[in-house]
Design an enzyme around this catalytic site. Structure first.
Site, PDB file in Angstrom:
ATOM      1  N   ASP A  33       0.862  -1.180   0.000  1.00 24.47           N
ATOM      2  CA  ASP A  33       0.000   0.000   0.000  1.00 24.47           C
ATOM      3  C   ASP A  33       0.900   1.232   0.000  1.00 24.47           C
ATOM      4  OD1 ASP A  33      -3.208   0.409   1.361  1.00 24.47           O
ATOM      5  OD2 ASP A  33      -1.919   2.102   0.900  1.00 24.47           O
ATOM      6  N   ASP A  53       4.483   2.020  -4.245  1.00 26.10           N
ATOM      7  CA  ASP A  53       3.537   2.343  -5.304  1.00 26.10           C
ATOM      8  C   ASP A  53       3.537   1.170  -6.285  1.00 26.10           C
ATOM      9  OD1 ASP A  53       2.284   3.389  -7.588  1.00 26.10           O
ATOM     10  OD2 ASP A  53       3.024   5.410  -7.151  1.00 26.10           O
ATOM     11  N   SER A  79     -10.477   5.382  -7.485  1.00 30.72           N
ATOM     12  CA  SER A  79     -11.845   4.833  -7.444  1.00 30.72           C
ATOM     13  C   SER A  79     -12.956   5.878  -7.335  1.00 30.72           C
ATOM     14  CB  SER A  79     -11.968   3.836  -6.294  1.00 30.72           C
ATOM     15  OG  SER A  79     -11.757   4.494  -5.069  1.00 30.72           O
ATOM     16  N   THR A 119     -16.330  -3.174 -10.013  1.00 32.94           N
ATOM     17  CA  THR A 119     -17.331  -2.186  -9.618  1.00 32.94           C
ATOM     18  C   THR A 119     -18.632  -2.285 -10.399  1.00 32.94           C
ATOM     19  OG1 THR A 119     -17.784   0.203  -9.583  1.00 32.94           O
ATOM     20  CG2 THR A 119     -16.241  -0.556 -11.235  1.00 32.94           C
ATOM     21  N   TYR A 143     -13.743   5.740 -14.784  1.00 34.78           N
ATOM     22  CA  TYR A 143     -13.462   4.785 -13.704  1.00 34.78           C
ATOM     23  C   TYR A 143     -14.008   3.402 -14.063  1.00 34.78           C
ATOM     24  CZ  TYR A 143     -14.064   2.276  -9.338  1.00 34.78           C
ATOM     25  OH  TYR A 143     -14.054   1.302  -8.366  1.00 34.78           O
ATOM     26  N   LYS A 147     -11.867  -0.266 -14.990  1.00 31.56           N
ATOM     27  CA  LYS A 147     -12.026  -1.587 -14.354  1.00 31.56           C
ATOM     28  C   LYS A 147     -12.434  -2.635 -15.390  1.00 31.56           C
ATOM     29  CE  LYS A 147     -11.197  -0.683  -9.964  1.00 31.56           C
ATOM     30  NZ  LYS A 147     -10.418  -1.436  -8.989  1.00 31.56           N
ATOM     31  N   ASN A 172     -22.542  -0.721  -3.350  1.00 31.31           N
ATOM     32  CA  ASN A 172     -22.084   0.353  -2.452  1.00 31.31           C
ATOM     33  C   ASN A 172     -21.572  -0.201  -1.128  1.00 31.31           C
ATOM     34  OD1 ASN A 172     -23.932   1.555  -4.484  1.00 31.31           O
ATOM     35  ND2 ASN A 172     -23.312   3.421  -3.454  1.00 31.31           N
ATOM     36  N   HIS A 191     -18.814   9.634  -0.248  1.00 27.13           N
ATOM     37  CA  HIS A 191     -19.889   8.642  -0.134  1.00 27.13           C
ATOM     38  C   HIS A 191     -21.005   9.095   0.801  1.00 27.13           C
ATOM     39  CE1 HIS A 191     -16.442   6.123  -1.545  1.00 27.13           C
ATOM     40  NE2 HIS A 191     -17.375   5.848  -2.435  1.00 27.13           N
ATOM     41  N   ASP A 285     -25.157   9.780 -12.442  1.00 30.12           N
ATOM     42  CA  ASP A 285     -25.795   8.921 -11.439  1.00 30.12           C
ATOM     43  C   ASP A 285     -27.009   8.214 -12.042  1.00 30.12           C
ATOM     44  OD1 ASP A 285     -24.359   9.011  -9.088  1.00 30.12           O
ATOM     45  OD2 ASP A 285     -25.488  10.687  -8.229  1.00 30.12           O
TER      46      ASP A 285
HETATM   47  N1  UFG Z   1     -25.355  11.238  -2.784  1.00 28.53           N
HETATM   48  C1  UFG Z   1     -25.974  12.403  -2.385  1.00 28.53           C
HETATM   49  N2  UFG Z   1     -25.212  13.369  -1.790  1.00 28.53           N
HETATM   50  C2  UFG Z   1     -23.891  13.200  -1.553  1.00 28.53           C
HETATM   51  C3  UFG Z   1     -23.271  11.978  -1.927  1.00 28.53           C
HETATM   52  C4  UFG Z   1     -24.040  11.028  -2.551  1.00 28.53           C
HETATM   53  O1  UFG Z   1     -27.172  12.592  -2.606  1.00 28.53           O
HETATM   54  O2  UFG Z   1     -23.254  14.118  -1.014  1.00 28.53           O
HETATM   55  C5  UFG Z   1     -26.163  10.200  -3.434  1.00 28.53           C
HETATM   56  C6  UFG Z   1     -25.654   9.860  -4.833  1.00 28.53           C
HETATM   57  O3  UFG Z   1     -26.247  10.710  -5.772  1.00 28.53           O
HETATM   58  C7  UFG Z   1     -26.079   8.407  -4.971  1.00 28.53           C
HETATM   59  C8  UFG Z   1     -26.046   7.873  -3.538  1.00 28.53           C
HETATM   60  O4  UFG Z   1     -26.040   9.013  -2.704  1.00 28.53           O
HETATM   61  O5  UFG Z   1     -27.391   8.341  -5.413  1.00 28.53           O
HETATM   62  C9  UFG Z   1     -24.798   7.070  -3.266  1.00 28.53           C
HETATM   63  O6  UFG Z   1     -23.665   7.836  -3.665  1.00 28.53           O
HETATM   64  P1  UFG Z   1     -22.178   7.416  -3.325  1.00 28.53           P
HETATM   65  O7  UFG Z   1     -21.301   8.499  -3.857  1.00 28.53           O
HETATM   66  O8  UFG Z   1     -22.084   7.053  -1.895  1.00 28.53           O
HETATM   67  O9  UFG Z   1     -21.987   6.081  -4.138  1.00 28.53           O
HETATM   68  P2  UFG Z   1     -22.180   5.824  -5.711  1.00 28.53           P
HETATM   69  O10 UFG Z   1     -23.412   4.996  -5.843  1.00 28.53           O
HETATM   70  O11 UFG Z   1     -22.094   7.036  -6.518  1.00 28.53           O
HETATM   71  O12 UFG Z   1     -20.833   5.054  -5.992  1.00 28.53           O
HETATM   72  C10 UFG Z   1     -20.715   3.697  -5.792  1.00 28.53           C
HETATM   73  C11 UFG Z   1     -19.255   3.361  -5.540  1.00 28.53           C
HETATM   74  C12 UFG Z   1     -18.434   3.627  -6.768  1.00 28.53           C
HETATM   75  C13 UFG Z   1     -19.055   2.929  -7.954  1.00 28.53           C
HETATM   76  C14 UFG Z   1     -20.468   3.371  -8.119  1.00 28.53           C
HETATM   77  C15 UFG Z   1     -21.146   2.677  -9.260  1.00 28.53           C
HETATM   78  O13 UFG Z   1     -18.747   4.107  -4.464  1.00 28.53           O
HETATM   79  O14 UFG Z   1     -17.134   3.132  -6.581  1.00 28.53           O
HETATM   80  O15 UFG Z   1     -21.202   3.069  -6.943  1.00 28.53           O
HETATM   81  O16 UFG Z   1     -22.100   3.529  -9.794  1.00 28.53           O
HETATM   82  F1  UFG Z   1     -18.379   3.231  -9.074  1.00 28.53           F
END
Ligand code: UFG
Length: 331
Positions: A33, A53, A79, A119, A143, A147, A172, A191, A285
């Protein structure tokens, strides 16, 4: 059957939970790591940490020369979907070359078992829910594309070199280890669950809800939150499954929860409101992402223990309350 495993990104969020699960069952673990996102404090005693790295091929080769591994579990990667759309070539170059460089080093060392953190972002805007392994792969982010390219490279390595790989398409990842000792600590944090908990605790600004006009019952996006300990358990089962050949599995709970439901869960568990504002949609999204993990369940006997959203949020809440600055190792 125990063994010795190389875990790249083992000091990161998902990686550290997998390391803990391996150590708990008696495996020997070497973590590689660079600590850009990972935390030394996330590792249990007895784990060898090589700070390097993955782009440093000579160092990677030295690691394979120093130990004989039964398998590689590869978590270290860029990621962030949003960041990948600002710097797509960096994502494609770095994720592809580091991952396939690692696979190449494994093959050269005679280590022919490889587990890839993949992913749900491979599926872009899915046509069918729940998403099974037969769904069309059509990433809408660099991203996801990076992958997908790695998965494709691994398929060639199997065909030509006999490198058996498992690509685990995470939905998630959420929650924290039940011990309360390790949990989610990203910088930046993007997240939903840690941001909602931080807003409720007052350690972060109010949450912005990204879009309230989706075609879902309450208008907010629906996601499949899978507990990180369940995700870790899937890796252990998949290691045994690799003996029967390469495979790709979607890993989720199979139940979707909306952003509003997540906020309500945080309010129930924390006993206080989640300050928030309603904002526009976040580009890229999809409205709904929910996994079918039927194949994983059937082929490995895996099933999630933290199926309910409140159970996931409870462990995340406990981690953030006990560690308001995460691992506390940032400047
Ligand atoms: N969301 C909000 N406000 C925020 C952050 C997130 O409303 O401040 C919403 C997002 O729009 C989404 C949900 O919360 O609908 C979850 O968002 P995250 O960012 O927590 O997770 P994602 O679903 O965007 O991402 C996850 C993984 C990624 C992967 C992706 C696949 O973390 O690695 O799913 O779409 F690529």
């Amino acid at each position: 059957m125990t063994g010795r495993f190389l875990v790249t990104g083992g000091a990161g969020y998902v990686g550290s939970h997998v390391v803990r699960a391996l150590v708990a069952r008696g495996d020997a673990v070497v973590v590689l790591d660079d600590l850009r996102q990972g935390h030394r404090a996330a590792l249990p005693d007895g784990v060898e940490l090589v700070v390097a790295d993955l782009a440093d091929r000579r160092r990677v080769a030295e690691v394979f020369a120093a130990w004989k591994f039964d398998a590689v579990l590869h978590f270290a990667a860029l990621s962030l979907v949003g960041e990948s759309m600002r710097d797509p070539l960096r994502y494609c170059i770095e994720n592809l070359s580091n991952s396939l460089g690692l696979a190449d080093a494994a093959v050269k060392a005679g280590c022919l078992r490889f587990v890839l953190s993949s992913t749900a972002a491979l599926f872009g805007f899915p046509k069918r829910i729940p998403i099974d392994e037969e769904a069309e792969v059509a990433p809408v982010s660099a991203y996801g594309e990076s992958k997908l390219m790695v998965e494709r490279g691994l398929a060639w390595a199997d065909q030509v070199h006999g490198l058996r790989s498992a690509s685990l398409r995470y939905f998630n990842a959420a929650g924290a280890d039940a011990s309360g000792e390790i949990g989610e600590d990203h910088d930046p944090e993007t997240h939903l669950i840690p941001l909602a908990i931080g807003a409720a605790l007052g350690t972060r600004p109010p949450l912005t809800v990204f879009g309230t006009d989706y075609p879902t019952p309450d208008g907010t996006c629906i996601r499949d939150y899978v507990h990180v300990t369940d995700l870790a358990g899937a890796h252990l089962r998949v290691l045994a499954r690799l003996e029967r050949g390469s495979v790709r599995f979607n890993v989720g709970n199979g139940t979707g929860y909306s952003v509003t439901q997540v906020m309500e869960s945080v309010e129930r568990i924390g006993g206080r409101p989640v300050p928030h504002t309603l904002g526009p949609r976040r580009p890229g999204d999809p409205a709904v992402l929910v996994a079918s993990s039927a194949r994983l369940r059937e082929e490995t006997g895996w099933s999630p223990r933290f199926g309910a959203l409140d159970d996931i949020v409870r462990t995340a809440w406990a981690w953030h309350v006990a560690h308001p600055r995460g691992f506390g190792d940032r400047g």
